[in-house]
Design a protein around this motif. Structure first.
Motif, PDB file in Angstrom:
ATOM      1  N   PRO A  49       0.810  -1.229   0.000  1.00  0.00           N
ATOM      2  CA  PRO A  49       0.000   0.000   0.000  1.00  0.00           C
ATOM      3  C   PRO A  49       0.835   1.268   0.000  1.00  0.00           C
ATOM      4  O   PRO A  49       0.328   2.331  -0.360  1.00  0.00           O
ATOM      5  N   GLY A  50       2.110   1.164   0.374  1.00  0.00           N
ATOM      6  CA  GLY A  50       2.982   2.331   0.331  1.00  0.00           C
ATOM      7  C   GLY A  50       3.520   2.636  -1.054  1.00  0.00           C
ATOM      8  O   GLY A  50       4.288   3.589  -1.220  1.00  0.00           O
ATOM      9  N   ALA A  51       3.125   1.840  -2.055  1.00  0.00           N
ATOM     10  CA  ALA A  51       3.591   2.044  -3.433  1.00  0.00           C
ATOM     11  C   ALA A  51       2.377   2.207  -4.347  1.00  0.00           C
ATOM     12  O   ALA A  51       1.976   1.258  -5.030  1.00  0.00           O
ATOM     13  N   PRO A  52       1.781   3.392  -4.375  1.00  0.00           N
ATOM     14  CA  PRO A  52       0.602   3.596  -5.220  1.00  0.00           C
ATOM     15  C   PRO A  52       0.949   3.573  -6.702  1.00  0.00           C
ATOM     16  O   PRO A  52       2.006   4.049  -7.111  1.00  0.00           O
ATOM     17  N   VAL A  53       0.044   3.039  -7.493  1.00  0.00           N
ATOM     18  CA  VAL A  53       0.158   3.041  -8.958  1.00  0.00           C
ATOM     19  C   VAL A  53      -0.887   4.025  -9.477  1.00  0.00           C
ATOM     20  O   VAL A  53      -2.077   3.888  -9.186  1.00  0.00           O
ATOM     21  N   ARG A  54      -0.437   5.009 -10.252  1.00  0.00           N
ATOM     22  CA  ARG A  54      -1.291   6.128 -10.623  1.00  0.00           C
ATOM     23  C   ARG A  54      -1.116   6.466 -12.100  1.00  0.00           C
ATOM     24  O   ARG A  54      -0.189   5.973 -12.751  1.00  0.00           O
ATOM     25  N   VAL A  55      -2.003   7.303 -12.616  1.00  0.00           N
ATOM     26  CA  VAL A  55      -1.892   7.775 -13.997  1.00  0.00           C
ATOM     27  C   VAL A  55      -2.138   9.282 -13.996  1.00  0.00           C
ATOM     28  O   VAL A  55      -3.135   9.753 -13.436  1.00  0.00           O
ATOM     29  N   PRO A  56      -1.237  10.067 -14.585  1.00  0.00           N
ATOM     30  CA  PRO A  56      -1.419  11.522 -14.592  1.00  0.00           C
ATOM     31  C   PRO A  56      -2.687  11.923 -15.350  1.00  0.00           C
ATOM     32  O   PRO A  56      -2.986  11.380 -16.419  1.00  0.00           O
ATOM     33  N   LEU A  57      -3.402  12.879 -14.818  1.00  0.00           N
ATOM     34  CA  LEU A  57      -4.608  13.364 -15.474  1.00  0.00           C
ATOM     35  C   LEU A  57      -4.295  13.953 -16.846  1.00  0.00           C
ATOM     36  O   LEU A  57      -5.081  13.832 -17.784  1.00  0.00           O
ATOM     37  N   SER A  58      -3.137  14.557 -16.977  1.00  0.00           N
ATOM     38  CA  SER A  58      -2.794  15.275 -18.209  1.00  0.00           C
ATOM     39  C   SER A  58      -2.519  14.360 -19.387  1.00  0.00           C
ATOM     40  O   SER A  58      -2.482  14.822 -20.533  1.00  0.00           O
ATOM     41  N   VAL A  59      -2.320  13.050 -19.166  1.00  0.00           N
ATOM     42  CA  VAL A  59      -1.982  12.149 -20.277  1.00  0.00           C
ATOM     43  C   VAL A  59      -3.170  11.280 -20.703  1.00  0.00           C
ATOM     44  O   VAL A  59      -3.019  10.414 -21.570  1.00  0.00           O
ATOM     45  N   LEU A  60      -4.328  11.522 -20.117  1.00  0.00           N
ATOM     46  CA  LEU A  60      -5.457  10.656 -20.427  1.00  0.00           C
ATOM     47  C   LEU A  60      -6.090  10.948 -21.784  1.00  0.00           C
ATOM     48  O   LEU A  60      -7.009  10.251 -22.204  1.00  0.00           O
ATOM     49  N   ASN A  61      -5.612  11.997 -22.466  1.00  0.00           N
ATOM     50  CA  ASN A  61      -6.011  12.158 -23.866  1.00  0.00           C
ATOM     51  C   ASN A  61      -5.017  11.462 -24.794  1.00  0.00           C
ATOM     52  O   ASN A  61      -5.115  11.586 -26.007  1.00  0.00           O
ATOM     53  N   ARG A  62      -4.092  10.696 -24.217  1.00  0.00           N
ATOM     54  CA  ARG A  62      -3.129   9.944 -25.021  1.00  0.00           C
ATOM     55  C   ARG A  62      -3.603   8.510 -25.245  1.00  0.00           C
ATOM     56  O   ARG A  62      -2.838   7.655 -25.650  1.00  0.00           O
ATOM     57  N   HIS A  63      -4.852   8.275 -24.908  1.00  0.00           N
ATOM     58  CA  HIS A  63      -5.538   7.020 -25.214  1.00  0.00           C
ATOM     59  C   HIS A  63      -5.032   5.853 -24.368  1.00  0.00           C
ATOM     60  O   HIS A  63      -4.003   5.952 -23.692  1.00  0.00           O
ATOM     61  N   GLY A  64      -5.789   4.760 -24.425  1.00  0.00           N
ATOM     62  CA  GLY A  64      -5.420   3.625 -23.597  1.00  0.00           C
ATOM     63  C   GLY A  64      -6.134   2.355 -23.997  1.00  0.00           C
ATOM     64  O   GLY A  64      -7.008   2.333 -24.869  1.00  0.00           O
ATOM     65  N   LEU A  65      -5.740   1.280 -23.341  1.00  0.00           N
ATOM     66  CA  LEU A  65      -6.307  -0.044 -23.573  1.00  0.00           C
ATOM     67  C   LEU A  65      -6.578  -0.689 -22.223  1.00  0.00           C
ATOM     68  O   LEU A  65      -5.729  -0.694 -21.341  1.00  0.00           O
ATOM     69  N   VAL A  66      -7.786  -1.212 -22.061  1.00  0.00           N
ATOM     70  CA  VAL A  66      -8.121  -2.055 -20.908  1.00  0.00           C
ATOM     71  C   VAL A  66      -8.478  -3.418 -21.478  1.00  0.00           C
ATOM     72  O   VAL A  66      -9.449  -3.551 -22.236  1.00  0.00           O
ATOM     73  N   ALA A  67      -7.681  -4.425 -21.160  1.00  0.00           N
ATOM     74  CA  ALA A  67      -7.854  -5.741 -21.760  1.00  0.00           C
ATOM     75  C   ALA A  67      -7.869  -6.810 -20.678  1.00  0.00           C
ATOM     76  O   ALA A  67      -7.406  -6.594 -19.554  1.00  0.00           O
ATOM     77  N   GLY A  68      -8.375  -7.972 -21.041  1.00  0.00           N
ATOM     78  CA  GLY A  68      -8.400  -9.086 -20.107  1.00  0.00           C
ATOM     79  C   GLY A  68      -9.531 -10.039 -20.411  1.00  0.00           C
ATOM     80  O   GLY A  68     -10.511  -9.688 -21.074  1.00  0.00           O
ATOM     81  N   VAL A 326      -8.275   8.286 -34.363  1.00  0.00           N
ATOM     82  CA  VAL A 326      -7.686   8.094 -33.029  1.00  0.00           C
ATOM     83  C   VAL A 326      -6.437   8.955 -32.874  1.00  0.00           C
ATOM     84  O   VAL A 326      -6.210   9.580 -31.827  1.00  0.00           O
ATOM     85  N   ARG A 327      -5.623   9.016 -33.922  1.00  0.00           N
ATOM     86  CA  ARG A 327      -4.387   9.798 -33.833  1.00  0.00           C
ATOM     87  C   ARG A 327      -4.676  11.292 -33.677  1.00  0.00           C
ATOM     88  O   ARG A 327      -4.027  11.984 -32.891  1.00  0.00           O
ATOM     89  N   LEU A 328      -5.666  11.781 -34.409  1.00  0.00           N
ATOM     90  CA  LEU A 328      -5.903  13.223 -34.450  1.00  0.00           C
ATOM     91  C   LEU A 328      -6.821  13.732 -33.346  1.00  0.00           C
ATOM     92  O   LEU A 328      -6.742  14.904 -32.965  1.00  0.00           O
ATOM     93  N   ILE A 329      -7.696  12.880 -32.816  1.00  0.00           N
ATOM     94  CA  ILE A 329      -8.678  13.381 -31.854  1.00  0.00           C
ATOM     95  C   ILE A 329      -8.037  13.745 -30.521  1.00  0.00           C
ATOM     96  O   ILE A 329      -8.593  14.528 -29.757  1.00  0.00           O
ATOM     97  N   ARG A 330      -6.860  13.220 -30.239  1.00  0.00           N
ATOM     98  CA  ARG A 330      -6.192  13.594 -28.988  1.00  0.00           C
ATOM     99  C   ARG A 330      -5.866  15.077 -28.973  1.00  0.00           C
ATOM    100  O   ARG A 330      -5.870  15.709 -27.916  1.00  0.00           O
ATOM    101  N   SER A 331      -5.614  15.663 -30.162  1.00  0.00           N
ATOM    102  CA  SER A 331      -5.324  17.099 -30.219  1.00  0.00           C
ATOM    103  C   SER A 331      -6.573  17.940 -29.973  1.00  0.00           C
ATOM    104  O   SER A 331      -6.479  19.146 -29.765  1.00  0.00           O
ATOM    105  N   LYS A 332      -7.753  17.288 -29.982  1.00  0.00           N
ATOM    106  CA  LYS A 332      -9.000  17.975 -29.635  1.00  0.00           C
ATOM    107  C   LYS A 332      -9.313  17.835 -28.156  1.00  0.00           C
ATOM    108  O   LYS A 332     -10.362  18.289 -27.683  1.00  0.00           O
ATOM    109  N   GLY A 333      -8.441  17.161 -27.416  1.00  0.00           N
ATOM    110  CA  GLY A 333      -8.646  17.004 -25.979  1.00  0.00           C
ATOM    111  C   GLY A 333      -9.469  15.798 -25.585  1.00  0.00           C
ATOM    112  O   GLY A 333      -9.937  15.715 -24.449  1.00  0.00           O
TER     113      GLY A 333
END
Length: 522
Positions: A49-68, A326-333
Motif C-alpha cells: 500500500p505504500g507504493a501507489p500506482v497512478r496515472v497523470p490526469l494530463s496524459v489521459l487524452n493519449r488514449h489507452g487499452l483495458v484488456a483481459g 484516433v491519432r488526431l482526436i487527442r489534439s482535440k482534448g
C-alpha cells in the motif's frame, strides 16, 4: 479529499522500506501534477500500500487499452477510472454493453470485501454516486434516445453496419454523392432506400449511368441490404432529432464531469451496429471540437467497449480512417480507451497509439491461447516480472499496468491490485433509471422522433401522376419535353426552401469526413 491524498505517496515512510526493485517501480509513479489512483503495487506475492500506482490526469487524452479475459474485472476498472475523472471535472462516456455500469450514479455498498480491498491498497473508501445521464440507441432500452441521420452517419460506417464489401461500399458512397448533389436529404433509412430504388428504376437509370462506376446490379445489392437491415428493426436508430455530441461534454452544477452511460443490453444481438454507432460518436466529436493543444486535463474520456467488433472484417480504408481519427482526436482534448479481451483484437497501428495500458488476467488453456499470451507480453516494455507467468496468475481486480508519465515516457510495468469503486458495483433498478431519464433536461429534446420531409417524401411527391393528362397538358407536351423526375424535385419550391434553411446551394455537395460522415452546423 483529493485522490492524491487517499494513499501514501512514494517517498513517504511507508515506501522507504520497499524492496529495491519495487522501490524503482514505485518511483516511476510519482507525479507532480494531479493523477488518478489505480491501486497499489504487487511485488513478490505481496500488496504494498505504500507504493501507489497512478496515472497523470494530463496524459489521459493519449488514449489507452483495458484488456483481459471475461470475469477479470475490466468493468470495475472502467468504473474506477470514470469516478475519478468525474470528480476531477472531466466528462466521461461509457458504453455499457452488459448493463453493469448504471450503478455509477448511486453510492456503493459498504461490506467486508470492500473494506478488505481498501485496506490492502491503502484506500480511504467512501461511498459516492456521480452525476450521470443514461442513453439508449434509438430508444431501444432504458435511456434517452440516441439517433443519427443517415447522411451524417455516412457511407463508410453504414457500409460496415450493412456488411458490404469494398466494391459495394464505394458504390454506396456514390449513392450518397448523388443524393448530396441533388439536394435529397437522407434522414432515415427509407430516404436512402428511396434514392437507391429510384436509381434502379426505369426513370432513374439515366441518372445511374451518369454516376461513374455504379452498376445497376450493385445498386440492387445495396437496396436489398437496406431492406433486410430495416426488416431486422434497425430503422429506429436513424432519424431525427439527431443527437448532438456536445451533450457529452457537460459538467454538473457542482463542477463534476457528467458520466454519459450508453445502455446497450437491448442491442447486444446487433454488435456491429452499436460498434459503428460508437465510432460515429467519435467521428462527430472530431468534426466539431476545435484544436486544443496540450491540456492539464482532457475534455472527455471515451471508453469504447467490445472494441474487437469494430475491427472484425474491416476494410483497409475503414481501418485507416479509425487510425487517423484516433491519432488526431487527442489534439482535440479527447482520450479514447479501447476495451477488449486481448491486445490482438486491436490493429497494430491503433495499438501503437494507446499509451496507457491496463492488462487484466489472460486465460491460456489452448495452443491459440498461449500464442495470444505471448503476443500480449510482447506489447509491453521490458519489465522486472515474468509477464507470461504473472498474466496467467492475476486475480480478479488485479492487472499489469504501464502508463505515460508527465514527460510522455512510459512508466515501469507494475503488477497492481486495483482500488474498489466507490459507486454501486452493479445496475440500478430500471424504474429508478426511468425516473432519472424522464427527469433529465435532455429528455424533451430527444425523446420524440420527428419525421420531416426528406428524400423519401420528395421522390414520392415527384412521381408522375397516373391519371390521364388534361388536353391542355397534352398540348404543352407537344412543344416541350417533360422535365425529368430529378428536375421536378430540384425545381420544387419545397426543395428550394429546404436548401436555404440548411445554408446550402443546389448542386453543392455536403462536406464529408474521414468516414464519409457529414459536417453539420450546430
Amino acid at each position: 479529499m483529493s485522490d492524491s491524498e487517499s494513499v501514501p505517496s512514494a517517498g513517504s515512510p511507508e515506501s522507504a522500506a520497499l524492496p529495491g526493485a519495487a522501490a524503482r517501480i514505485a518511483s516511476g509513479y510519482v507525479f507532480a501534477g494531479p493523477a488518478l489512483d489505480l491501486g497499489a503495487l504487487l511485488w513478490d506475492g505481496r500488496c504494498l500500500p505504500g507504493a501507489p500506482v497512478r496515472v497523470p490526469l494530463s496524459v489521459l487524452n493519449r488514449h489507452g487499452l483495458v484488456a483481459g479475459a471475461t470475469g477479470t474485472g475490466k468493468t470495475k476498472t472502467l468504473q474506477l477510472i470514470a469516478e475519478q475523472l468525474s470528480a476531477r471535472g472531466v466528462p466521461v462516456f461509457l458504453a455499457d454493453v452488459k448493463g453493469d455500469l448504471s450503478g455509477i450514479a448511486r453510492p456503493g455498498r459498504d461490506g467486508d470485501r470492500v473494506r478488505r480491498r481498501a485496506g490492502e491498497v491503502g484506500q480511504r473508501w467512501t461511498p459516492a454516486g456521480f452525476p450521470a445521464e443514461f442513453y439508449a440507441l434509438g430508444g431501444l432500452g432504458h435511456g434517452i434516445p440516441v439517433r443519427a441521420t443517415v447522411t451524417s452517419f455516412g457511407p463508410v460506417l453504414l457500409a460496415k453496419a450493412l456488411r458490404l464489401n469494398r466494391t459495394q461500399e464505394q458504390s454506396l458512397g456514390l449513392v450518397f454523392h448523388y443524393a448530396d448533389t441533388k439536394g435529397l436529404e437522407l434522414i432515415d433509412l427509407k430516404d436512402l432506400r428511396a434514392v437507391a430504388a429510384f436509381l434502379t428504376s426505369d426513370e432513374g437509370r439515366a441518372e445511374l449511368r451518369a454516376i461513374g462506376g455504379l452498376s445497376a446490379a450493385t445498386a440492387g445489392v445495396i437496396l436489398r441490404a437496406l431492406t433486410e437491415f430495416e426488416a431486422q428493426g434497425m430503422a429506429d436508430f436513424f432519424g431525427e432529432p439527431e443527437f448532438d455530441t456536445a451533450d457529452l461534454l457537460r459538467t454538473a452544477p457542482d463542477g463534476r464531469g457528467v458520466v454519459s452511460v450508453l445502455e446497450l443490453p437491448a442491442v447486444q444481438d446487433k454488435p456491429l451496429l452499436f460498434s459503428t454507432f460508437l465510432m460515429w460518436l467519435l467521428a462527430d466529436l472530431f468534426h466539431d471540437l476545435p484544436e486544443a493543444g496540450d491540456l492539464d486535463r482532457p475534455k472527455l474520456v471515451f471508453f469504447f467497449d467490445e472494441a474487437h467488433l469494430l475491427f472484425e472484417d474491416a476494410s483497409r480504408a475503414f481501418l485507416e480512417a479509425i487510425t487517423r481519427t484516433v491519432r488526431l482526436i487527442r489534439s482535440k482534448g479527447v482520450g479514447v480507451f479501447f476495451v477488449t479481451q486481448t491486445p490482438k483484437d486491436v490493429p497494430g497501428d491503433v495499438l501503437g497509439q494507446l499509451g496507457n495500458r491496463i492488462q487484466h488476467a489472460v486465460r491460456a488453456f489452448t495452443p491459440d491461447d498461449h500464442k495470444a499470451l505471448r503476443a500480449t507480453v510482447r506489447t509491453f516494455p521490458e519489465s522486472a516480472y515474468d509477464l507470461e507467468e504473472l498474466l496467467t496468475g492475476l486475480g480478479t481486480g488485479e492487472a499489469v499496468v504501464t502508463v505515460l508519465g508527465e514527460t510522455g515516457a512510459p512508466t515501469p510495468v507494475a503488477a497492481t491490485r486495483l482500488r474498489a469503486p466507490e459507486s454501486l458495483m452493479g445496475p440500478v433498478d430500471t424504474a429508478e433509471m426511468d425516473r432519472a431519464v424522464r427527469g433529465s433536461a435532455l429528455h424533451d429534446r430527444y425523446a420524440q422522433a420527428v419525421d420531416r420531409e426528406s428524400a423519401y417524401e420528395k421522390l414520392s411527391a415527384a412521381r408522375p401522376r397516373e391519371a390521364a393528362p388534361s388536353p391542355r397538358a397534352v398540348s404543352r407536351e407537344e412543344h416541350e419535353e417533360e422535365p425529368s423526375l430529378v428536375e421536378q424535385v430540384v425545381r420544387s419550391g419545397v426543395f428550394r426552401s429546404l436548401a436555404r434553411s440548411v445554408g446550402t446551394q443546389i448542386g453543392r455537395e455536403i462536406t464529408r469526413s474521414l468516414f464519409g460522415t457529414a459536417r453539420r452546423r450546430r
